[in-house]
Design an enzyme around this catalytic site. Structure first.
Site, PDB file in Angstrom:
ATOM      1  N   LYS A 151       0.841  -1.188   0.057  1.00 51.15           N
ATOM      2  CA  LYS A 151      -0.128  -0.124   0.118  1.00 51.15           C
ATOM      3  C   LYS A 151       0.838   1.139   0.077  1.00 51.15           C
ATOM      4  CE  LYS A 151      -3.774  -2.160   2.431  1.00 51.15           C
ATOM      5  NZ  LYS A 151      -5.232  -1.820   2.005  1.00 51.15           N
ATOM      6  N   HIS A 204      -0.518  -8.536   8.772  1.00 52.36           N
ATOM      7  CA  HIS A 204      -0.661  -7.274   8.628  1.00 52.36           C
ATOM      8  C   HIS A 204      -0.361  -6.480   9.503  1.00 52.36           C
ATOM      9  CE1 HIS A 204      -2.441  -8.638   4.976  1.00 52.36           C
ATOM     10  NE2 HIS A 204      -3.618  -8.847   5.335  1.00 52.36           N
TER      11      HIS A 204
HETATM   12  C1  BG6 Z   1      -6.880 -10.076   3.808  1.00 48.82           C
HETATM   13  C2  BG6 Z   1      -7.632 -10.642   4.763  1.00 48.82           C
HETATM   14  O1  BG6 Z   1      -5.538 -10.235   4.045  1.00 48.82           O
HETATM   15  O2  BG6 Z   1      -6.981  -8.518   4.093  1.00 48.82           O
HETATM   16  C3  BG6 Z   1      -9.041 -10.318   4.754  1.00 48.82           C
HETATM   17  O3  BG6 Z   1      -7.619 -12.011   4.541  1.00 48.82           O
HETATM   18  C4  BG6 Z   1      -9.271  -8.542   5.132  1.00 48.82           C
HETATM   19  O4  BG6 Z   1      -9.797 -10.882   5.787  1.00 48.82           O
HETATM   20  C5  BG6 Z   1      -8.316  -7.865   4.176  1.00 48.82           C
HETATM   21  O5  BG6 Z   1     -10.504  -8.292   4.576  1.00 48.82           O
HETATM   22  C6  BG6 Z   1      -8.278  -6.491   4.508  1.00 48.82           C
HETATM   23  O6  BG6 Z   1      -7.513  -5.865   3.561  1.00 48.82           O
HETATM   24  P1  BG6 Z   1      -7.807  -4.290   3.023  1.00 48.82           P
HETATM   25  O7  BG6 Z   1      -6.588  -4.085   2.060  1.00 48.82           O
HETATM   26  O8  BG6 Z   1      -8.993  -4.404   2.597  1.00 48.82           O
HETATM   27  O9  BG6 Z   1      -7.661  -3.569   4.250  1.00 48.82           O
END
Ligand code: BG6
Length: 483
Positions: A176, A234
């Site tokens: 990102k 994350h």
């Molecule tokens: C993914 C997860 O890695 O990230 C999902 O498996 C989640 O459950 C998603 O919704 C969120 O990503 P972003 O980019 O939409 O914040």
């Protein structure tokens, strides 16, 4: 665009959501912006019977659901790059089709967008037909494994066939713009560095909140849960970027060494600290933006008695000279009140107060919003005009969307381009991943051992009350509770 590197990209799991809703739209974007070679080939691999045309139509429908801006004309041109191959990951003979068709003189990329249980057979079968050659790269989606030992098992197996430099473990948060900007803010300026430490910071909050539920991914999600789906990867990667020491270059191992040190300095959790400092939650029915939404156990493919967490909040500590004693509060959840990712840096209070005290005033706070907006807000107190000495919170507000109007590459697009270019900086090295699993393992074990039921929270709220209590114990509160 022949100065761009040519490649053959093989997408395993091509009928799944990730490929159709994220990867193909990302490649389409790169294609329409001329950042991939027009002679490149994309092989979509699935078990279903599809002609190339039918697959492209199927993928377009899904892609448009995810990204309305996709235009049919451009998609048709993009589809010239795509071929569909019916291959069963568990059938070794099927892989000779791939071997015959791939051009092994150029970069071959295998993207494993499948259940982790298929990673081993796919690698074995690629190796059987000698597709693990020196021009090959393999991309692994998270979650890699289910815990430390299954992740080690997969990594050991893959290491038999591919060198670490050929392995791209993806965490799309690292792709990102806003997350890379976090590095730029920290290491491209001197302004914050002197203050970025325990002497000046009292706490840090990192939140990834989603208002969406599990949708059609119930089957996957119920086996995974928020800890494995979001926190182990994350959130811990964001923590690394916030807390790491300045790397001396952007070379992959230089950056990854610094991130690894953060993970290794996390104070290990014990059964007692898991019980006290980790909150496990699950949403029940509620209302989001005026619409009634189901509870987690009423969603498709979720057992009524499921104990899977859709929310996790915890307090972490980093035991090093920069951060000892500073609590890092991390949280993530589905069906929360808002859809956002943000980092809140709370600087220490002033040593003595000479202005009238107002409990609602908060200041000395830096808020870095990663999504949906990309802003940096610095809150401080200023005197209200008038004949008193009353102070009020005000903020400097920097909006990167207004500052930079050039096109932003989305996470998956940037990461796919980096795989094509062979740049590993934004990918997770094996030892980082192991350190992250190792740190979360006591949480998984304690929850298992104590048969720990999640605390229910109403959809559309900010999660279980226990999460507020976790901070209240430290005389702190989540950012939105002060707004
Ligand atoms: C993914 C997860 O890695 O990230 C999902 O498996 C989640 O459950 C998603 O919704 C969120 O990503 P972003 O980019 O939409 O914040």
């Amino acid at each position: 665009m022949n100065d761009l590197q040519n490649f053959d990209l093989v997408l395993f799991g091509a009928t799944g959501d990730l490929v159709t809703r994220k990867l193909l739209p990302a490649l389409y974007n790169a294609f329409t912006h001329n950042t991939i070679n027009k002679d490149a080939r994309i092989f979509a691999i699935g078990r279903r019977d599809f002609s190339k045309e039918d697959y492209c139509k199927f993928a377009l429908t899904k892609a448009i659901e995810a990204k309305e801006s996709i235009q049919k004309d451009n998609w048709d041109k993009f589809c010239n790059l795509i071929n569909y191959l019916k291959i069963d990951a568990n059938t070794p003979d099927d892989f000779s089709k791939l071997q015959e068709i791939l051009n092994q003189d150029i970069t071959n990329i295998y993207y494993l967008s499948t259940y982790p249980s298929l990673f081993k057979p796919i690698c074995q079968n690629l190796a059987n037909v000698k597709l693990n050659h020196r021009n090959s790269r393999i991309v692994l989606e998270k979650p890699l494994g289910h815990n430390l030992s299954t992740s080690n098992d997969i990594n050991d197996f893959i290491a038999k066939f591919f060198q670490e430099e050929q392995i791209y473990r993806i965490d799309h948060y690292l792709g990102k713009e806003s997350v890379q900007n976090l590095m730029a803010i920290r290491f491209g300026n001197t302004l914050f560095e002197a203050l970025w430490r325990r002497q000046w910071i009292s706490s840090i909050q990192i939140t990834i909140a989603e208002s969406l539920g599990v949708g059609s991914r119930g089957d996957f999600y119920d086996k995974t849960g928020a800890l494995r789906d979001m926190l182990q990867n994350h959130l811990l990667q964001l923590l690394c970027i916030v807390a790491m020491e300045p790397p001396f270059s952007l070379e992959p191992d230089t950056v990854r060494n610094e991130k690894l040190k953060v993970l290794q300095s996390l104070k290990p959790l014990t059964e007692e600290t898991v019980i006290n400092n980790v909150i496990r939650g699950q949403y029940k029915a509620g209302t989001i933006e005026g619409k009634e939404v189901k509870g987690y156990t009423e969603e498709e493919n979720i057992p009524l008695n499921s104990k899977t967490e859709t929310y996790v909040a915890l307090k972490a500590e980093i035991q090093n000279w920069r951060w000892a004693g500073v609590p890092f509060y991390l949280r993530t959840g589905k069906r929360l009140q808002d859809q956002l990712a943000e980092i809140v840096i709370q600087f220490k209070d002033i040593p003595c107060k000479i202005f009238p005290f107002n409990a609602n005033n908060f200041a000395n706070r830096l808020i870095i919003k990663l999504q949906p907006d990309e802003t940096v807000q610095l809150y401080f107190l200023a005197k209200q005009p008038g004949d008193t000495n009353d102070l009020k919170p005000v903020y400097l507000d920097l909006d990167f969307h207004k500052m930079f109007t050039t096109r932003r590459t989305e996470g998956y697009e940037r990461l796919l381009l980096d795989v094509i270019r062979g740049k590993l900086t934004l990918f997770v090295r094996r030892d980082e991943q192991e350190a992250a699993w190792k740190w979360v393992e006591p949480i998984l074990n304690t929850w298992d051992k104590l048969n720990f039921a999640p605390k229910l929270y109403t959809a559309g709220t900010w999660g279980p009350a226990a999460a507020s209590a976790l901070l209240a114990r430290d005389n702190d509160s989540w950012h939105e509770e002060l707004m």
